[in-house]
Design a protein around this motif. Structure first.
Motif, PDB file in Angstrom:
ATOM      1  N   MET A   1       0.848  -1.175   0.000  1.00 35.25           N
ATOM      2  CA  MET A   1       0.000   0.000   0.000  1.00 35.25           C
ATOM      3  C   MET A   1       0.897   1.243   0.000  1.00 35.25           C
ATOM      4  SD  MET A   1      -3.180   0.950   2.412  1.00 35.25           S
ATOM      5  CE  MET A   1      -2.498   1.577   3.905  1.00 35.25           C
ATOM      6  N   THR A   2       0.594   2.198  -0.864  1.00 35.91           N
ATOM      7  CA  THR A   2       1.375   3.423  -0.920  1.00 35.91           C
ATOM      8  C   THR A   2       0.618   4.547  -0.240  1.00 35.91           C
ATOM      9  OG1 THR A   2       0.425   4.049  -3.030  1.00 35.91           O
ATOM     10  CG2 THR A   2       2.462   2.774  -3.103  1.00 35.91           C
ATOM     11  N   THR A   3       1.375   5.446   0.319  1.00 39.34           N
ATOM     12  CA  THR A   3       0.793   6.609   0.969  1.00 39.34           C
ATOM     13  C   THR A   3       0.833   7.768  -0.003  1.00 39.34           C
ATOM     14  OG1 THR A   3       1.583   5.864   3.115  1.00 39.34           O
ATOM     15  CG2 THR A   3       0.990   8.179   2.924  1.00 39.34           C
ATOM     16  N   LYS A   4      -0.292   8.397  -0.176  1.00 36.68           N
ATOM     17  CA  LYS A   4      -0.370   9.538  -1.062  1.00 36.68           C
ATOM     18  C   LYS A   4      -0.170  10.803  -0.235  1.00 36.68           C
ATOM     19  CE  LYS A   4      -2.971  10.979  -5.021  1.00 36.68           C
ATOM     20  NZ  LYS A   4      -4.093  10.673  -5.883  1.00 36.68           N
ATOM     21  N   THR A   5       0.751  11.642  -0.669  1.00 40.13           N
ATOM     22  CA  THR A   5       1.016  12.881   0.057  1.00 40.13           C
ATOM     23  C   THR A   5       0.654  14.077  -0.824  1.00 40.13           C
ATOM     24  OG1 THR A   5       3.302  12.993  -0.717  1.00 40.13           O
ATOM     25  CG2 THR A   5       2.902  11.844   1.373  1.00 40.13           C
ATOM     26  N   TYR A   6       0.430  15.186  -0.192  1.00 32.72           N
ATOM     27  CA  TYR A   6       0.080  16.420  -0.880  1.00 32.72           C
ATOM     28  C   TYR A   6       0.978  17.541  -0.370  1.00 32.72           C
ATOM     29  CZ  TYR A   6      -4.140  13.821  -2.019  1.00 32.72           C
ATOM     30  OH  TYR A   6      -5.015  12.866  -2.473  1.00 32.72           O
ATOM     31  N   ASP A   7       1.312  18.462  -1.249  1.00 30.31           N
ATOM     32  CA  ASP A   7       2.066  19.634  -0.831  1.00 30.31           C
ATOM     33  C   ASP A   7       1.171  20.498   0.042  1.00 30.31           C
ATOM     34  OD1 ASP A   7       4.358  18.931  -2.220  1.00 30.31           O
ATOM     35  OD2 ASP A   7       3.729  19.984  -4.035  1.00 30.31           O
ATOM     36  N   TYR A   8       1.733  21.001   1.134  1.00 28.10           N
ATOM     37  CA  TYR A   8       0.994  21.880   2.028  1.00 28.10           C
ATOM     38  C   TYR A   8       1.394  23.313   1.732  1.00 28.10           C
ATOM     39  CZ  TYR A   8      -0.697  24.162   6.227  1.00 28.10           C
ATOM     40  OH  TYR A   8      -1.352  24.993   7.094  1.00 28.10           O
ATOM     41  N   ASP A   9       0.426  24.166   1.531  1.00 29.49           N
ATOM     42  CA  ASP A   9       0.677  25.584   1.312  1.00 29.49           C
ATOM     43  C   ASP A   9      -0.156  26.351   2.320  1.00 29.49           C
ATOM     44  OD1 ASP A   9       1.188  28.124   0.435  1.00 29.49           O
ATOM     45  OD2 ASP A   9       0.516  27.789  -1.614  1.00 29.49           O
ATOM     46  N   VAL A  10       0.525  27.010   3.240  1.00 29.14           N
ATOM     47  CA  VAL A  10      -0.173  27.740   4.295  1.00 29.14           C
ATOM     48  C   VAL A  10      -1.077  28.818   3.707  1.00 29.14           C
ATOM     49  CG1 VAL A  10       1.627  29.472   4.724  1.00 29.14           C
ATOM     50  CG2 VAL A  10       0.124  28.748   6.589  1.00 29.14           C
ATOM     51  N   ALA A  11      -0.750  29.340   2.538  1.00 28.20           N
ATOM     52  CA  ALA A  11      -1.574  30.380   1.918  1.00 28.20           C
ATOM     53  C   ALA A  11      -3.000  29.894   1.654  1.00 28.20           C
ATOM     54  CB  ALA A  11      -0.931  30.856   0.618  1.00 28.20           C
ATOM     55  N   ASP A  12      -3.165  28.594   1.497  1.00 22.94           N
ATOM     56  CA  ASP A  12      -4.503  28.031   1.281  1.00 22.94           C
ATOM     57  C   ASP A  12      -5.353  28.049   2.545  1.00 22.94           C
ATOM     58  OD1 ASP A  12      -3.827  27.469  -1.359  1.00 22.94           O
ATOM     59  OD2 ASP A  12      -3.205  25.416  -0.889  1.00 22.94           O
ATOM     60  N   HIS A  13      -4.730  28.313   3.690  1.00 21.03           N
ATOM     61  CA  HIS A  13      -5.435  28.216   4.971  1.00 21.03           C
ATOM     62  C   HIS A  13      -5.539  29.543   5.711  1.00 21.03           C
ATOM     63  CE1 HIS A  13      -5.361  23.893   4.423  1.00 21.03           C
ATOM     64  NE2 HIS A  13      -4.106  24.044   4.042  1.00 21.03           N
ATOM     65  N   LEU A  14      -4.988  30.596   5.151  1.00 19.45           N
ATOM     66  CA  LEU A  14      -5.077  31.919   5.766  1.00 19.45           C
ATOM     67  C   LEU A  14      -6.271  32.643   5.155  1.00 19.45           C
ATOM     68  CD1 LEU A  14      -1.292  32.856   5.670  1.00 19.45           C
ATOM     69  CD2 LEU A  14      -2.624  32.181   7.677  1.00 19.45           C
TER      70      LEU A  14
END
Length: 97
Positions: A1-14
């Motif tokens: 099983m592979t883990t899917k990761t995503y880039d985190y961008d704080v600008a999306d949460h401000l």
């Protein structure tokens, strides 16, 4: 099983000015005098607001803002003040604890 990761961008949460101000205040406190760290945090906030809109409000070029407010940027203090004003923020000086 592979883990899917995503880039985190704080600008999306401000989303609100209060969140943005708290983020910048935390960055200033954690910066240990690293101006580039603070400029980068201001860049995160600028991206959250929209760099094109900020460019219009400040009269500064979009590309110039991206460069100045990056991790390797070194913006003039006048640029920082223009950006803060355009974002509806101001700097406040308090005595150190």
């Amino acid at each position: 099983m592979t883990t899917k990761t995503y880039d985190y961008d704080v600008a999306d949460h401000l989303r609100t000015r209060e969140e943005m101000a708290a983020y910048l205040e935390a960055a200033i406190e954690e910066s240990d005098g690293d101006a580039a760290f603070i400029a980068s945090a201001l860049g995160d906030i600028a991206r959250a607001q929209g760099m094109s809109e900020l460019s219009q409000k400040t009269g500064l070029g979009r590309e110039s803002l991206y460069k100045a407010l990056s991790k390797t940027g070194n913006p003039k203090f006048s640029t920082v003040l223009k950006v803060a004003k355009a974002l509806g923020m101001r700097f406040e000086i308090k005595p150190a604890a």
